[in-house]
Structure formats: C-alpha cells, structure tokens
Enzyme design. Structure first.
Site, PDB file in Angstrom:
ATOM      1  N   GLY A   1     -20.599  18.145 -39.231  1.00 13.92           N
ATOM      2  CA  GLY A   1     -20.804  18.847 -40.491  1.00 13.92           C
ATOM      3  C   GLY A   1     -21.408  17.895 -41.501  1.00 13.92           C
ATOM      4  O   GLY A   1     -21.441  16.679 -41.285  1.00 13.92           O
TER       5      GLY A   1
ATOM      6  N   GLN B   1     -23.098  14.373 -49.610  1.00 13.26           N
ATOM      7  CA  GLN B   1     -23.431  13.283 -48.685  1.00 13.26           C
ATOM      8  C   GLN B   1     -24.926  12.972 -48.653  1.00 13.26           C
ATOM      9  O   GLN B   1     -25.316  11.940 -48.118  1.00 13.26           O
ATOM     10  CB  GLN B   1     -22.951  13.615 -47.269  1.00 13.26           C
TER      11      GLN B   1
ATOM     12  N   CYS C   1     -16.258  10.169 -40.349  1.00 15.97           N
ATOM     13  CA  CYS C   1     -17.135  10.753 -41.355  1.00 15.97           C
ATOM     14  C   CYS C   1     -18.441   9.971 -41.385  1.00 15.97           C
ATOM     15  O   CYS C   1     -18.427   8.744 -41.343  1.00 15.97           O
ATOM     16  CB  CYS C   1     -16.448  10.680 -42.723  1.00 15.97           C
ATOM     17  N   LEU C   2     -19.561  10.684 -41.465  1.00 23.25           N
ATOM     18  CA  LEU C   2     -20.863  10.020 -41.508  1.00 23.25           C
ATOM     19  C   LEU C   2     -20.987   9.100 -42.725  1.00 23.25           C
ATOM     20  O   LEU C   2     -21.763   8.159 -42.713  1.00 23.25           O
ATOM     21  CB  LEU C   2     -21.991  11.058 -41.543  1.00 23.25           C
TER      22      LEU C   2
ATOM     23  N   HIS D   1     -12.525  19.412 -43.912  1.00 24.97           N
ATOM     24  CA  HIS D   1     -13.175  18.125 -44.190  1.00 24.97           C
ATOM     25  C   HIS D   1     -14.428  18.332 -45.059  1.00 24.97           C
ATOM     26  O   HIS D   1     -14.644  17.605 -46.034  1.00 24.97           O
ATOM     27  CB  HIS D   1     -13.533  17.457 -42.845  1.00 24.97           C
ATOM     28  N   GLU D   2     -15.231  19.346 -44.721  1.00 27.26           N
ATOM     29  CA  GLU D   2     -16.473  19.570 -45.468  1.00 27.26           C
ATOM     30  C   GLU D   2     -16.201  20.094 -46.871  1.00 27.26           C
ATOM     31  O   GLU D   2     -16.853  19.676 -47.829  1.00 27.26           O
ATOM     32  CB  GLU D   2     -17.401  20.530 -44.711  1.00 27.26           C
TER      33      GLU D   2
ATOM     34  N   HIS E   1     -15.280  17.328 -49.156  1.00 25.96           N
ATOM     35  CA  HIS E   1     -16.432  16.586 -49.686  1.00 25.96           C
ATOM     36  C   HIS E   1     -16.923  17.222 -50.981  1.00 25.96           C
ATOM     37  O   HIS E   1     -17.276  16.526 -51.936  1.00 25.96           O
ATOM     38  CB  HIS E   1     -17.595  16.600 -48.680  1.00 25.96           C
TER      39      HIS E   1
HETATM   40 ZN    ZN Z   1     -17.430  13.581 -43.891  1.00 27.45          ZN
END
Ligand code: ZN
Length: 191
Positions: A49, A54, A102-103, A144-145, A148
């Site tokens: 995701g 991000q 997480c990216l 999680h998304e 963010h």
């Molecule tokens: Zn993340």
C-alpha cells in the site's frame, strides 16, 4: 505515469494529517494523475500500500494492492483499491498482533496490534461512496494506510520495542512464529 520519490521517516510530511478531498478536487486531472503515479510507485517499490503523505502530498488518498508480493509473500491477495477520504470502523474488539514494515521506514519491522475486523468507508477514484470489510492481515494493511493519512507510523503503535528487527533478522528469527500466529488469516497466500 511516473514513479515518485518515497519520503522516509524524519520527513515532517509523514507526521501531518492529510486533508479530505471534495468531489471537484478528486476529479481534477492533476489528482487523477497523482493516483496513477501512486499506483505505479507502490508497484515499483513492491509495497502492499501507499498513502499520499509518503509521496509528499497531503491529500487523503491511499492505494492498496497485494498480488504475489515478494516483500510480503504470506499476505492474502488484495485487488487494487484506491481509497479516498477513508474512515475505519472497527467491527469487533478483537486484536491481531501483526508484524509490519513500511516503505517509509527502511529495513525495520515490528509487531503492531491491529483491529481484527474493520469496515472501511471511502470514496473510489470516481467519487462514488464505497465500503469494504477486511479481516486479519488485510484489515491491518488498510489500518496502516489510514494511519499514514493521520500522520501516524507503525513505529508509534509498536507496543513492545523488543519486537523491532531488520528484514533479514525477521526472516531468520521471527518469520516462523509470526506465520504460525497469523495462520488463520493468510489463506490464499504463498508462504
Ligand atoms: Zn507505511
């Protein structure tokens, strides 16, 4: 379409709350292009995701997709889903401890308690109201998304800091126990 730079922990944009979009704002070609770029960026990075924060935008948009993901081979598939102005409604009080990465947080993973079953209320990219119900690891991905978009990282929710590990050490020491714990929620995924 283009692959955008992914912001990393320490960048203030990851700590800001993203703003809801009006139907007109969502229909703007610039925003539609942002959504396409987010999808391409998520796929290029192998993420499950990606939220707008991000890639440095404070619009309340996230994209989710899981299909044979090499970063998370145990995750059940999720069709490409664009969520705009999402809201999470927990459907029970049960929690599942999910090991997340997480990216925006390179080479770190940790155990995060997530609500087991949630309903996600959102708009799709055409502005239509949608709801989806998710359980287990898939519910965790959506939580999680949406976190963010509220300026929250998984790091903030790790209850036991001793669960932090690099990706390599997770493979070596954490993966087996984690997969046993979440086995009821990984049906349909490769291990
Ligand atoms: Zn993340």
């Amino acid at each position: 379409m283009s692959v955008l730079e992914i912001r990393r922990v320490g960048d203030p944009v990851l700590r800001e709350r993203a703003h809801a979009l009006s139907p007109d704002e969502l229909a703007d070609p610039e925003v539609q292009r942002l959504i396409d770029d987010m999808i391409e960026t998520m796929r290029a990075a192998g993420g499950a995701g990606l939220a707008a924060n991000q890639v440095g935008s404070l619009r309340r948009i996230a994209v989710v997709e899981v299909s044979h993901n090499p970063r998370y081979p145990y995750k059940p598939p999720i069709p490409l889903t664009v969520i705009v102005n999402p809201r999470i409604e927990p459907l029970d009080d049960e929690e599942l401890l999910i090991n997340e990465g997480c990216l925006s947080v390179p080479d770190l993973r940790g155990d995060v308690p997530r609500r087991l079953t949630v309903r996600v209320h959102h708009l799709d990219r055409e502005g239509r109201r949608q709801t989806l119900t998710a359980r287990g690891l898939t519910a965790g991905t959506f939580q999680h998304e949406v976190d963010h978009l509220d300026g929250v990282l998984f790091l903030d929710r790790v209850r036991d800091p001793r669960s932090f590990s690099t990706w390599a050490e997770f493979e070596r020491h954490g993966r087996q126990a984690f997969l046993r714990r979440v086995a009821p929620y990984t049906a349909g995924a490769a291990e």
